[in-house]
Write a protein that holds these residues in place. Structure first.
Motif, PDB file in Angstrom:
ATOM      1  N   ILE A 141      18.380  14.122  29.856  1.00  0.00           N
ATOM      2  CA  ILE A 141      18.065  13.462  28.587  1.00  0.00           C
ATOM      3  C   ILE A 141      19.190  12.520  28.175  1.00  0.00           C
ATOM      4  O   ILE A 141      18.946  11.414  27.681  1.00  0.00           O
ATOM      5  N   ARG A 142      20.430  12.915  28.410  1.00  0.00           N
ATOM      6  CA  ARG A 142      21.548  12.018  28.098  1.00  0.00           C
ATOM      7  C   ARG A 142      21.528  10.780  28.976  1.00  0.00           C
ATOM      8  O   ARG A 142      21.773   9.670  28.504  1.00  0.00           O
ATOM      9  N   LEU A 143      21.233  10.962  30.244  1.00  0.00           N
ATOM     10  CA  LEU A 143      21.141   9.813  31.145  1.00  0.00           C
ATOM     11  C   LEU A 143      20.013   8.883  30.732  1.00  0.00           C
ATOM     12  O   LEU A 143      20.163   7.650  30.744  1.00  0.00           O
ATOM     13  N   ALA A 144      18.878   9.469  30.361  1.00  0.00           N
ATOM     14  CA  ALA A 144      17.740   8.649  29.952  1.00  0.00           C
ATOM     15  C   ALA A 144      18.064   7.864  28.682  1.00  0.00           C
ATOM     16  O   ALA A 144      17.746   6.667  28.575  1.00  0.00           O
ATOM     17  N   SER A 145      18.726   8.500  27.728  1.00  0.00           N
ATOM     18  CA  SER A 145      19.099   7.809  26.494  1.00  0.00           C
ATOM     19  C   SER A 145      20.086   6.682  26.771  1.00  0.00           C
ATOM     20  O   SER A 145      20.006   5.602  26.163  1.00  0.00           O
ATOM     21  N   HIS A 146      20.999   6.923  27.700  1.00  0.00           N
ATOM     22  CA  HIS A 146      21.968   5.880  28.076  1.00  0.00           C
ATOM     23  C   HIS A 146      21.258   4.694  28.715  1.00  0.00           C
ATOM     24  O   HIS A 146      21.567   3.528  28.414  1.00  0.00           O
ATOM     25  N   ARG A 147      20.291   4.966  29.559  1.00  0.00           N
ATOM     26  CA  ARG A 147      19.524   3.879  30.171  1.00  0.00           C
ATOM     27  C   ARG A 147      18.701   3.122  29.124  1.00  0.00           C
ATOM     28  O   ARG A 147      18.552   1.906  29.205  1.00  0.00           O
ATOM     29  N   THR A 156      13.970   2.828  32.053  1.00  0.00           N
ATOM     30  CA  THR A 156      14.138   4.284  32.073  1.00  0.00           C
ATOM     31  C   THR A 156      12.897   4.960  32.638  1.00  0.00           C
ATOM     32  O   THR A 156      13.001   5.925  33.410  1.00  0.00           O
ATOM     33  N   ILE A 157      11.721   4.482  32.247  1.00  0.00           N
ATOM     34  CA  ILE A 157      10.473   5.057  32.765  1.00  0.00           C
ATOM     35  C   ILE A 157      10.422   4.913  34.278  1.00  0.00           C
ATOM     36  O   ILE A 157      10.069   5.857  35.007  1.00  0.00           O
ATOM     37  N   ALA A 158      10.796   3.738  34.779  1.00  0.00           N
ATOM     38  CA  ALA A 158      10.793   3.511  36.233  1.00  0.00           C
ATOM     39  C   ALA A 158      11.778   4.452  36.923  1.00  0.00           C
ATOM     40  O   ALA A 158      11.479   5.002  38.003  1.00  0.00           O
ATOM     41  N   ALA A 180       9.339  10.794  30.435  1.00  0.00           N
ATOM     42  CA  ALA A 180       8.646   9.547  30.790  1.00  0.00           C
ATOM     43  C   ALA A 180       7.468   9.304  29.856  1.00  0.00           C
ATOM     44  O   ALA A 180       7.198   8.165  29.434  1.00  0.00           O
ATOM     45  N   ALA A 181       6.753  10.367  29.494  1.00  0.00           N
ATOM     46  CA  ALA A 181       5.614  10.236  28.577  1.00  0.00           C
ATOM     47  C   ALA A 181       6.075   9.773  27.199  1.00  0.00           C
ATOM     48  O   ALA A 181       5.439   8.915  26.567  1.00  0.00           O
ATOM     49  N   LEU A 182       7.176  10.342  26.708  1.00  0.00           N
ATOM     50  CA  LEU A 182       7.704   9.937  25.409  1.00  0.00           C
ATOM     51  C   LEU A 182       8.013   8.449  25.375  1.00  0.00           C
ATOM     52  O   LEU A 182       7.673   7.743  24.405  1.00  0.00           O
ATOM     53  N   ARG A 183       8.635   7.966  26.432  1.00  0.00           N
ATOM     54  CA  ARG A 183       9.012   6.553  26.452  1.00  0.00           C
ATOM     55  C   ARG A 183       7.808   5.643  26.665  1.00  0.00           C
ATOM     56  O   ARG A 183       7.789   4.520  26.163  1.00  0.00           O
ATOM     57  N   THR A 184       6.823   6.125  27.374  1.00  0.00           N
ATOM     58  CA  THR A 184       5.598   5.342  27.525  1.00  0.00           C
ATOM     59  C   THR A 184       4.927   5.161  26.166  1.00  0.00           C
ATOM     60  O   THR A 184       4.449   4.075  25.828  1.00  0.00           O
ATOM     61  N   GLY A 192      -1.642   5.090  28.354  1.00  0.00           N
ATOM     62  CA  GLY A 192      -0.807   5.607  29.444  1.00  0.00           C
ATOM     63  C   GLY A 192      -0.053   6.846  29.023  1.00  0.00           C
ATOM     64  O   GLY A 192       0.060   7.808  29.797  1.00  0.00           O
ATOM     65  N   ALA A 193       0.484   6.836  27.792  1.00  0.00           N
ATOM     66  CA  ALA A 193       1.209   8.001  27.298  1.00  0.00           C
ATOM     67  C   ALA A 193       0.279   9.196  27.166  1.00  0.00           C
ATOM     68  O   ALA A 193       0.640  10.326  27.516  1.00  0.00           O
ATOM     69  N   HIS A 194      -0.931   8.960  26.666  1.00  0.00           N
ATOM     70  CA  HIS A 194      -1.927  10.033  26.505  1.00  0.00           C
ATOM     71  C   HIS A 194      -2.190  10.704  27.848  1.00  0.00           C
ATOM     72  O   HIS A 194      -2.205  11.946  27.963  1.00  0.00           O
ATOM     73  N   ALA A 195      -2.380   9.899  28.884  1.00  0.00           N
ATOM     74  CA  ALA A 195      -2.632  10.444  30.216  1.00  0.00           C
ATOM     75  C   ALA A 195      -1.424  11.235  30.719  1.00  0.00           C
ATOM     76  O   ALA A 195      -1.575  12.299  31.337  1.00  0.00           O
ATOM     77  N   ARG A 196      -0.243  10.735  30.450  1.00  0.00           N
ATOM     78  CA  ARG A 196       0.975  11.432  30.903  1.00  0.00           C
ATOM     79  C   ARG A 196       1.142  12.769  30.187  1.00  0.00           C
ATOM     80  O   ARG A 196       1.476  13.785  30.820  1.00  0.00           O
TER      81      ARG A 196
END
Length: 389
Positions: A141-147, A156-158, A180-184, A192-196
């Motif tokens: 989660i920290r890495l994702a927030s940094h990205r 970040t999603i990619a 990934a769903a949160l960021r979508t 897309g987020a709904h499906a994730r």
């Protein structure tokens, strides 16, 4: 702070002492280190933990004492020395129970003291090489927030999607998919987020999925935003279908349960304009969520819906139950004002006056004949913010 690992070592020391331990020097050095730490003499504590590590009777105790020696250097302000010690622990092969912890602490030190690139590289190593560690989700989660901050959420999603094929089957897989769903959703791709979110629910179902209820809740919010209110309710009911009751100590309640129950009621009342089902949903909160602070709110909402339908007897029956079971509720004076047959108990700390915003009846709303544009999620009119059980 006595972590579970340190407590385990202390228990081992106690057992060793009870058995007439083989190396009293280890026990003495460890206790001296603890005393120095308590007194704030961190450099001395580090030296004593080093001494304990040198005399440790087994590798586990040796590793723990060495880790504590590194942490004492950090508390003494010797960041360079602490970093060197933590890096040595992190690079031990084979890994030990302190490898992931050392990597995480090393990353903290480097990020906080001028070397963030190496710090985030440490977190990446932790995620990729130790995905089963309890610290791996925090590192991810920290890495994702940094990205997010440096490259944007789409990047970040990619990145998260790239981790999926390698780490998706590990204990970190659910966190990767949920983040990934949160960021979508945040980028505006609601479909897309709904499906994730639903993919997370299906792959990591209750009780194994840590984000099962959060994913269903967010999927329901998207449905509501898009005007798919029946689907939103279906997702919330799917969550509540897994609700369990503890018969002894403790609870199986999850924070989203009461939120879900409240939203079902408000969706029926304010989106679908089905007062009968709304009454049932509010009554379920009162009847089933026996530890919730919203039971009196639910009874009052149910009573008001009966009143809007012209059923004064049922409305006052619910109001009577409210006053009897919740004598200190803010709704007590409102119940007295609307139902002459209702009298507050002698021992009641409820307000003397009914606030206007509580007593004001909601006007019936006719269902819309034509499909409506997307709607913002309901906040639950006249109810406190959801989230407590």
């Amino acid at each position: 702070m006595r972590t579970p690992a340190r407590i385990a070592v202390l228990l081992a020391l106690a057992l060793t002492a009870c058995r007439g331990g083989k190396d009293p020097n280890f026990v003495r050095a460890f206790h001296e280190a603890e005393r120095a730490e308590t007194a704030g003499r961190y450099a001395e504590a580090s030296a004593r933990f080093d001494e304990a590590a040198a005399k440790a009777p087994d590798p586990r105790e040796k590793g723990h004492a060495a880790y504590l020696a590194a942490k004492m250097l950090e508390r003494a302000g010797d960041n360079a020395g602490a970093s060197a010690r933590l890096e040595a622990i992190a690079q031990q092969n084979p890994p030990t129970e302190h490898t992931a912890r050392a990597l995480y602490d090393l990353a903290d030190l480097r990020i906080a003291h001028g070397d963030p690139d190496k710090g985030y590289a440490d977190l990446t190593t932790l995620v990729e090489k130790h995905p089963s560690s309890g610290l791996a989700p925090h590192a991810l989660i920290r890495l994702a927030s940094h990205r997010d901050e440096t490259s944007g959420q789409k990047d970040t999603i990619a990145w998260l999607d790239g981790l999926g094929p390698r780490l998706g089957k590990s204990e970190l897989g659910e966190t990767i998919a949920y983040q990934a769903a949160l960021r979508t959703q945040a980028t505006g791709d609601l479909q897309g987020a709904h499906a994730r979110f639903l993919a997370v629910v299906d792959r990591w179902p209750y009780p194994y999925g840590n984000t099962f209820d959060d994913s269903l809740y967010r999927a329901s919010e998207i449905d509501e935003t898009l005007g798919r209110n029946e689907e939103a309710i279906a997702h919330l009911n799917r969550m509540l279908a897994e609700r369990e009751t503890a018969h002894l100590l403790g609870t199986y309640q999850r924070p989203r349960y009461i939120q879900a129950a409240l939203r079902i009621a408000t969706l029926y009342r304010d989106r679908l304009h089905d007062r009968a089902k709304a009454r049932e949903a509010f009554h379920r909160i009162y009847a089933d969520f026996t530890t919730s602070v919203y039971r009196d709110d639910a009874l009052w909402q149910e009573a008001e819906l009966y009143r809007l339908d012209g059923d004064t007897n049922a409305a006052c029956s619910r109001a009577s139950t409210l006053v009897r079971e919740f004598p200190d509720s803010r709704y007590v004076p409102c119940a007295e004002a609307k139902c002459p047959s209702v009298t507050r108990p002698s021992k009641s700390d409820a307000p003397k006056k009914c606030h206007d915003y509580l007593s004001r009846a909601r006007s019936p709303e006719a269902p819309h004949a034509e499909p409506q544009p997307p709607q913002a999620p309901l906040a639950g009119p006249q109810l406190p913010a959801a989230g407590a059980n």
